[in-house]
Design a protein around this motif. Structure first.
Motif, PDB file in Angstrom:
ATOM      1  N   VAL A 197      22.705  -1.352  39.231  1.00 31.74           N
ATOM      2  CA  VAL A 197      21.769  -1.262  38.103  1.00 31.74           C
ATOM      3  C   VAL A 197      20.819  -2.453  38.214  1.00 31.74           C
ATOM      4  N   PRO A 198      19.588  -2.229  38.724  1.00 30.80           N
ATOM      5  CA  PRO A 198      18.637  -3.339  38.805  1.00 30.80           C
ATOM      6  C   PRO A 198      18.069  -3.618  37.423  1.00 30.80           C
ATOM      7  N   THR A 199      17.910  -4.885  37.090  1.00 27.04           N
ATOM      8  CA  THR A 199      17.377  -5.193  35.754  1.00 27.04           C
ATOM      9  C   THR A 199      16.349  -6.306  35.789  1.00 27.04           C
ATOM     10  N   PHE A 200      15.348  -6.145  34.959  1.00 26.10           N
ATOM     11  CA  PHE A 200      14.405  -7.227  34.678  1.00 26.10           C
ATOM     12  C   PHE A 200      13.948  -7.071  33.230  1.00 26.10           C
ATOM     13  N   ASN A 201      14.277  -8.062  32.422  1.00 31.81           N
ATOM     14  CA  ASN A 201      13.947  -8.042  30.986  1.00 31.81           C
ATOM     15  C   ASN A 201      14.458  -6.785  30.283  1.00 31.81           C
ATOM     16  N   GLU A 202      15.743  -6.554  30.402  1.00 29.68           N
ATOM     17  CA  GLU A 202      16.387  -5.408  29.750  1.00 29.68           C
ATOM     18  C   GLU A 202      17.457  -5.882  28.765  1.00 29.68           C
ATOM     19  N   SER A 203      17.235  -7.052  28.148  1.00 28.77           N
ATOM     20  CA  SER A 203      18.319  -7.614  27.319  1.00 28.77           C
ATOM     21  C   SER A 203      18.690  -6.708  26.143  1.00 28.77           C
ATOM     22  N   VAL A 242      25.265  -5.098  38.386  1.00 25.59           N
ATOM     23  CA  VAL A 242      23.962  -5.389  37.791  1.00 25.59           C
ATOM     24  C   VAL A 242      23.307  -6.461  38.653  1.00 25.59           C
ATOM     25  N   VAL A 243      22.093  -6.181  39.116  1.00 26.42           N
ATOM     26  CA  VAL A 243      21.359  -7.190  39.891  1.00 26.42           C
ATOM     27  C   VAL A 243      20.117  -7.561  39.087  1.00 26.42           C
ATOM     28  N   ASP A 244      20.165  -8.743  38.519  1.00 30.31           N
ATOM     29  CA  ASP A 244      19.084  -9.198  37.637  1.00 30.31           C
ATOM     30  C   ASP A 244      18.289 -10.316  38.314  1.00 30.31           C
ATOM     31  N   ASP A 245      16.971 -10.238  38.182  1.00 33.81           N
ATOM     32  CA  ASP A 245      16.117 -11.245  38.826  1.00 33.81           C
ATOM     33  C   ASP A 245      15.816 -12.401  37.879  1.00 33.81           C
ATOM     34  N   ASP A 246      16.875 -13.005  37.367  1.00 32.57           N
ATOM     35  CA  ASP A 246      16.737 -14.187  36.517  1.00 32.57           C
ATOM     36  C   ASP A 246      15.786 -13.918  35.352  1.00 32.57           C
ATOM     37  N   ILE A 282      20.852   3.510  39.393  1.00 31.76           N
ATOM     38  CA  ILE A 282      20.390   4.098  38.134  1.00 31.76           C
ATOM     39  C   ILE A 282      19.660   3.000  37.365  1.00 31.76           C
ATOM     40  N   ASN A 283      18.644   3.377  36.588  1.00 28.59           N
ATOM     41  CA  ASN A 283      17.905   2.388  35.805  1.00 28.59           C
ATOM     42  C   ASN A 283      18.651   2.011  34.525  1.00 28.59           C
ATOM     43  N   ALA A 284      18.312   0.841  33.988  1.00 29.07           N
ATOM     44  CA  ALA A 284      19.052   0.316  32.829  1.00 29.07           C
ATOM     45  C   ALA A 284      18.412   0.668  31.494  1.00 29.07           C
ATOM     46  N   ASP A 285      17.284   1.387  31.511  1.00 28.85           N
ATOM     47  CA  ASP A 285      16.514   1.576  30.271  1.00 28.85           C
ATOM     48  C   ASP A 285      16.748   2.930  29.613  1.00 28.85           C
ATOM     49  N   PHE A 286      17.804   3.645  30.050  1.00 33.70           N
ATOM     50  CA  PHE A 286      18.182   4.957  29.497  1.00 33.70           C
ATOM     51  C   PHE A 286      17.271   6.084  29.957  1.00 33.70           C
ATOM     52  N   GLN A 287      16.346   5.821  30.897  1.00 33.01           N
ATOM     53  CA  GLN A 287      15.500   6.937  31.351  1.00 33.01           C
ATOM     54  C   GLN A 287      16.298   7.933  32.186  1.00 33.01           C
ATOM     55  N   HIS A 288      17.374   7.430  32.811  1.00 32.09           N
ATOM     56  CA  HIS A 288      18.258   8.295  33.597  1.00 32.09           C
ATOM     57  C   HIS A 288      19.561   8.504  32.823  1.00 32.09           C
ATOM     58  N   HIS A 331      -0.834   9.203  32.096  1.00 27.91           N
ATOM     59  CA  HIS A 331      -1.336   8.428  33.245  1.00 27.91           C
ATOM     60  C   HIS A 331      -0.244   8.234  34.296  1.00 27.91           C
ATOM     61  N   ARG A 332       1.017   8.131  33.859  1.00 29.11           N
ATOM     62  CA  ARG A 332       2.113   7.999  34.832  1.00 29.11           C
ATOM     63  C   ARG A 332       2.324   9.320  35.572  1.00 29.11           C
ATOM     64  N   ARG A 333       2.124  10.444  34.870  1.00 25.33           N
ATOM     65  CA  ARG A 333       2.263  11.743  35.545  1.00 25.33           C
ATOM     66  C   ARG A 333       1.231  11.873  36.653  1.00 25.33           C
ATOM     67  N   SER A 371      12.774   8.859  27.542  1.00 27.72           N
ATOM     68  CA  SER A 371      11.853   7.742  27.302  1.00 27.72           C
ATOM     69  C   SER A 371      12.636   6.440  27.400  1.00 27.72           C
ATOM     70  N   ARG A 372      11.966   5.398  27.870  1.00 24.77           N
ATOM     71  CA  ARG A 372      12.578   4.059  27.858  1.00 24.77           C
ATOM     72  C   ARG A 372      13.017   3.748  26.426  1.00 24.77           C
ATOM     73  N   ARG A 373      14.236   3.233  26.258  1.00 27.52           N
ATOM     74  CA  ARG A 373      14.729   3.032  24.892  1.00 27.52           C
ATOM     75  C   ARG A 373      14.125   1.789  24.236  1.00 27.52           C
ATOM     76  N   GLN A 377       9.605  -2.822  27.901  1.00 21.38           N
ATOM     77  CA  GLN A 377       8.424  -2.263  28.566  1.00 21.38           C
ATOM     78  C   GLN A 377       8.650  -2.046  30.045  1.00 21.38           C
ATOM     79  N   SER A 378       7.876  -1.087  30.575  1.00 17.85           N
ATOM     80  CA  SER A 378       7.933  -0.826  32.015  1.00 17.85           C
ATOM     81  C   SER A 378       7.503  -2.067  32.793  1.00 17.85           C
ATOM     82  N   ASN A 379       8.121  -2.273  33.940  1.00 14.92           N
ATOM     83  CA  ASN A 379       7.748  -3.388  34.814  1.00 14.92           C
ATOM     84  C   ASN A 379       6.752  -2.968  35.894  1.00 14.92           C
ATOM     85  N   VAL A 380       6.338  -1.708  35.882  1.00 18.67           N
ATOM     86  CA  VAL A 380       5.398  -1.230  36.909  1.00 18.67           C
ATOM     87  C   VAL A 380       4.039  -1.897  36.696  1.00 18.67           C
TER      88      VAL A 380
HETATM   89  N1  LIG Z   1      16.170  -6.759  39.614  1.00 20.30           N
HETATM   90  C1  LIG Z   1      14.988  -6.189  39.278  1.00 20.30           C
HETATM   91  N2  LIG Z   1      14.979  -5.071  38.532  1.00 20.30           N
HETATM   92  C2  LIG Z   1      13.780  -4.539  38.199  1.00 20.30           C
HETATM   93  C3  LIG Z   1      12.554  -5.113  38.612  1.00 20.30           C
HETATM   94  N3  LIG Z   1      11.527  -4.346  38.123  1.00 20.30           N
HETATM   95  C4  LIG Z   1      12.110  -3.355  37.426  1.00 20.30           C
HETATM   96  N4  LIG Z   1      13.461  -3.468  37.455  1.00 20.30           N
HETATM   97  C5  LIG Z   1      14.469  -2.568  36.845  1.00 20.30           C
HETATM   98  O1  LIG Z   1      14.338  -1.327  37.491  1.00 20.30           O
HETATM   99  C6  LIG Z   1      14.453  -0.249  36.570  1.00 20.30           C
HETATM  100  C7  LIG Z   1      13.152   0.566  36.555  1.00 20.30           C
HETATM  101  O2  LIG Z   1      12.103  -0.269  36.142  1.00 20.30           O
HETATM  102  P1  LIG Z   1      11.051   0.123  35.005  1.00 20.30           P
HETATM  103  O3  LIG Z   1      10.324  -1.120  34.635  1.00 20.30           O
HETATM  104  O4  LIG Z   1      11.736   0.860  33.907  1.00 20.30           O
HETATM  105  O5  LIG Z   1      10.065   1.087  35.800  1.00 20.30           O
HETATM  106  P2  LIG Z   1       9.541   2.548  35.399  1.00 20.30           P
HETATM  107  O6  LIG Z   1      10.716   3.308  34.876  1.00 20.30           O
HETATM  108  O7  LIG Z   1       8.992   3.117  36.664  1.00 20.30           O
HETATM  109  O8  LIG Z   1       8.500   2.328  34.340  1.00 20.30           O
HETATM  110  C8  LIG Z   1      14.809  -0.885  35.228  1.00 20.30           C
HETATM  111  O9  LIG Z   1      16.217  -0.929  35.104  1.00 20.30           O
HETATM  112  C9  LIG Z   1      14.222  -2.294  35.369  1.00 20.30           C
HETATM  113  O10 LIG Z   1      14.843  -3.252  34.555  1.00 20.30           O
HETATM  114  C10 LIG Z   1      12.595  -6.303  39.408  1.00 20.30           C
HETATM  115  O11 LIG Z   1      11.585  -6.860  39.819  1.00 20.30           O
HETATM  116  N5  LIG Z   1      13.841  -6.785  39.714  1.00 20.30           N
END
Ligand SMILES: Nc1nc2c(ncn2[C@@H]2O[C@H](COP(=O)(O)OP(=O)(O)O)[C@@H](O)[C@H]2O)c(=O)[nH]1
Ligand SMILES: [Mg+2]
Length: 260
Positions: free
Chosen positions: A31-37, A63-67, A116-122, A157-159, A229-231, A234-237
């Motif tokens: 589960v990759p995470t960035f600002n998903e507290s 969980v792999v979090d980028d600090d 799998i993503n951490a924001d409930f989109q999956h 716009h994402r579509r 939808s992300r719960r 914000q998106s990190n894209v």
């Molecule tokens: N470790 C890590 N996780 C990331 C990074 N960018 C996004 N994520 C995680 O990857 C998942 C998908 O990212 P998200 O921002 O939701 O992208 P979107 O769903 O395409 O809008 C989420 O769980 C994010 O927290 C990153 O730079 N590093």
């Protein structure tokens, strides 16, 4: 929380060696995470509700979090105290979604790897069906574009971006994009063996096209899901990820043996 509580993330080439040893589990899910507290605690609880009955203790979540500045790593580490199948990596030397996922797999003990993503989109509720399909496949993609799947409330716009990205991918690496309906999915499982000994060189956000492009994946299956939808948060894209994507398509086209 001190650094000593977090194992160091691997460095060096993005490569998984052939696994030796008898401590394997069935599934390692990254589960990759960035600002998903705000999401991570309820998300891990939902994941556990699905995986515990399905796999007992024969799985691990990494969980792999980028600090994250919002301290996602700290929340995840709190959850891990009462969740033995959970491990948390707090990365500092390296950043980015795709390398985070692969670094997680590098420390994983699973015969099957996934993300799998951490924001409930999956929805984790797809796992029982995905694991069932893994019994006769090398890779199972949760897809938005096959029976039972939909993009849900994905913003317009994402579509559009997603359609353009898929068309371009289909032009540049048709052998990869022709294999599954959703090659840009971030929700999938595959056999570790498929990528053992093969160096991955992703850029940006996408990892499935690396596995399909460079790995040895014979049998592919799909499982439709409705993207949510992300719960919270914000998106990190960012726009720079468009450039990363072009670089990645170019690399796979030039480097992956079957596309020469
Ligand atoms: N470790 C890590 N996780 C990331 C990074 N960018 C996004 N994520 C995680 O990857 C998942 C998908 O990212 P998200 O921002 O939701 O992208 P979107 O769903 O395409 O809008 C989420 O769980 C994010 O927290 C990153 O730079 N590093
Ligand atoms: Mg998201």
């Amino acid at each position: 929380m001190s650094d000593a509580q977090f194992p160091a993330a691997p460095t060096g080439p993005l490569l998984l060696p052939v696994r030796r040893g008898s401590d394997a589990v069935l599934l390692s899910l990254v589960v990759p995470t960035f600002n998903e507290s705000a999401n991570i605690r309820p998300f891990l609880a939902t994941l556990r509700e699905t995986l515990d009955p399905l796999l007992g203790c024969r799985y691990e979540v990494i969980v792999v979090d980028d600090d994250s500045p919002d301290g996602t790593w700290e929340v995840a580490a709190q959850v891990a105290k009462d969740y033995p199948q959970l491990r948390v990596l707090r990365r500092r030397a390296e950043k980015g979604l795709s390398t985070a996922v692969i670094r997680g797999w590098q420390v994983g003990r699973g015969e099957v790897l996934g993300t799998i993503n951490a924001d409930f989109q999956h929805p984790p509720s797809a796992f029982p069906e995905m694991m069932r399909r893994m019994e006769s496949a090398d890779l199972v993609v949760a897809t938005r574009y096959a029976e039972g799947g939909s993009v849900g409330t994905f913003p317009p716009h994402r579509r559009v971006l997603s359609v353009c990205a898929r068309r371009l991918g289909a032009l540049m690496i048709p052998e990869v994009f022709g294999r599954v309906t959703d090659p840009l999915s971030g929700f999938y499982l595959f056999r570790r063996q498929s990528i053992e000994g093969i160096e991955l060189r992703p850029a940006g956000f996408k990892t499935l096209i690396e596995i399909l492009g460079r790995g040895s994946v014979e049998r592919v299956a799909e499982c439709g899901y409705e993207m949510q939808s992300r719960r919270s948060g914000q998106s990190n894209v960012r726009w720079r990820h468009t450039f990363d994507y072009l670089v990645q398509l170019g690399r796979i086209r030039l480097e992956a043996p079957r596309h020469r």
